[in-house]
Design a protein around this motif. Structure first.
Motif, mmCIF file in Angstrom:
data_model
loop_
_atom_site.group_PDB
_atom_site.id
_atom_site.type_symbol
_atom_site.label_atom_id
_atom_site.label_comp_id
_atom_site.label_asym_id
_atom_site.label_seq_id
_atom_site.Cartn_x
_atom_site.Cartn_y
_atom_site.Cartn_z
ATOM 1 N N HIS A 1 3.496 -3.950 3.376
ATOM 2 C CA HIS A 1 4.593 -3.237 2.712
ATOM 3 C C HIS A 1 4.126 -1.821 2.385
ATOM 4 C CE1 HIS A 1 7.068 -6.824 2.171
ATOM 5 N NE2 HIS A 1 5.971 -7.464 1.822
ATOM 6 N N ILE A 2 4.832 -0.843 2.876
ATOM 7 C CA ILE A 2 4.478 0.547 2.601
ATOM 8 C C ILE A 2 5.333 1.041 1.442
ATOM 9 C CG2 ILE A 2 4.174 2.849 3.559
ATOM 10 C CD1 ILE A 2 2.504 0.647 4.896
ATOM 11 N N LEU A 3 4.693 1.478 0.374
ATOM 12 C CA LEU A 3 5.384 1.951 -0.819
ATOM 13 C C LEU A 3 5.524 3.470 -0.759
ATOM 14 C CD1 LEU A 3 3.325 -0.196 -3.338
ATOM 15 C CD2 LEU A 3 5.540 -0.753 -2.305
ATOM 16 N N PRO A 4 6.699 3.990 -1.097
ATOM 17 C CA PRO A 4 6.909 5.448 -1.020
ATOM 18 C C PRO A 4 6.163 6.212 -2.110
ATOM 19 C CG PRO A 4 8.838 4.372 -1.906
ATOM 20 C CD PRO A 4 7.915 3.271 -1.511
ATOM 21 N N VAL B 1 0.850 -1.181 0.000
ATOM 22 C CA VAL B 1 0.000 0.000 0.000
ATOM 23 C C VAL B 1 0.896 1.245 0.000
ATOM 24 C CG1 VAL B 1 -0.145 -0.002 2.513
ATOM 25 C CG2 VAL B 1 -1.926 1.128 1.175
ATOM 26 N N PHE B 2 0.433 2.280 -0.696
ATOM 27 C CA PHE B 2 1.209 3.505 -0.743
ATOM 28 C C PHE B 2 1.115 4.258 0.574
ATOM 29 C CE2 PHE B 2 2.885 3.566 -4.919
ATOM 30 C CZ PHE B 2 1.972 2.919 -5.738
ATOM 31 N N GLU B 3 2.184 4.966 0.891
ATOM 32 C CA GLU B 3 2.200 5.773 2.107
ATOM 33 C C GLU B 3 1.073 6.800 2.073
ATOM 34 O OE1 GLU B 3 5.996 7.573 2.793
ATOM 35 O OE2 GLU B 3 5.658 7.760 4.957
ATOM 36 N N GLU B 4 0.430 6.971 3.201
ATOM 37 C CA GLU B 4 -0.704 7.863 3.425
ATOM 38 C C GLU B 4 -2.008 7.349 2.839
ATOM 39 O OE1 GLU B 4 0.156 11.907 2.432
ATOM 40 O OE2 GLU B 4 1.986 11.986 3.638
ATOM 41 N N ALA B 5 -2.002 6.182 2.240
ATOM 42 C CA ALA B 5 -3.241 5.564 1.755
ATOM 43 C C ALA B 5 -3.862 4.735 2.871
ATOM 44 C CB ALA B 5 -2.943 4.685 0.548
ATOM 45 N N PRO B 6 -5.175 4.446 2.755
ATOM 46 C CA PRO B 6 -5.809 3.575 3.751
ATOM 47 C C PRO B 6 -5.466 2.108 3.506
ATOM 48 C CG PRO B 6 -7.385 4.201 2.079
ATOM 49 C CD PRO B 6 -6.116 4.955 1.770
#
Lengths: 111, 114
Positions: free
Chosen positions: A108-111, A13-18
């Motif tokens: 996994h947090i994607l930038p 998931v992208f950073e700052e996304a739910p």
């Protein structure tokens, strides 16, 4: 017999996304449900737990989970993830005199 | 406040060698103690739990054993390690051991058997 299933082994998931991490359980008796988090190379830490009462449970680090008896689910949610949320998340249910853990979901947090 | 210690943090052992992992808890009395093993993609497997000194319950048959010589000390042992014993070993404690109880985990020991 009690059991717990985590439907996703990995969630990017992208950073700052739910984000929502899914958990389904089976139980024939009173249900106690837990979410634990494991940061890299560390032990597990309790995020939140449902014992009774309100079906929406708030935990640490901005996470919350909703107990849904009809769907036998206890999904974990966060409205906006940060890079520091990179970890493995375990859903667990109390049963047979012990806590039964799911196989975990890697976030996994994607930038 | 309560703390839980595990050592060593990492361990590399040859097949057939003995094993001793130690776990100690501070700041609480008569805790319930647990040993878990975490293998990749398999979640946590409860190996042993103890409700008091000398009282050990085994969850799965294996070549591992556990002992609780003191109230706040829990030891995991093996006489001869197998390749399949590799994994991340976690010790945990709880106050009551019931369904509503939170388990508190130690930092873990990563064991590699070669």
């Amino acid at each position: 017999a009690q059991s717990v299933t985590q439907l996703d082994s990995q969630v990017p998931v992208f950073e700052e996304a739910p984000v929502e991490l899914r958990c389904n359980y089976s139980s024939s008796v009173s249900v106690y449900l837990f979410w634990y988090v494991q940061y890299p190379n560390q032990g597990l830490q309790l995020l939140l737990k449902y014992l009774s009462g309100s079906t929406l449970v708030k935990g640490i680090n901005g996470f919350e989970a909703e107990f849904n008896k009809s769907q036998t689910s206890f999904h974990l949610r966060k409205p906006s993830v940060h890079i520091s949320d990179t970890a493995e998340y375990f859903c667990a249910v109390w049963g047979r005199g012990k806590i039964i853990f799911g196989k975990g979901t890697r976030l996994h947090i994607l930038p | 406040s309560q703390t839980i210690h595990q050592w060593p943090a990492t361990l590399v052992q040859p097949v057939g060698s003995p094993l001793s992992l130690e776990c100690t808890v501070e700041g609480t009395s008569n805790p319930n103690l647990y040993w878990y093993r975490q293998a990749a993609g398999r979640g946590l497997q409860l190996l042993f739990y103890s409700v008091g000194i000398g009282q050990i319950s085994s969850e799965v048959p294996q070549n591992l054993s556990a002992s609780r010589p003191q109230d706040r000390q829990f030891i995991l042992s093996s006489k001869k390690l197998l390749l399949s014993d590799s994994g991340f070993y976690l010790c945990a404690w709880s106050v009551l051991g019931g369904g509503t109880d939170t388990q508190y985990f130690g930092p873990g020991t990563r064991l590699t058997v070669l």
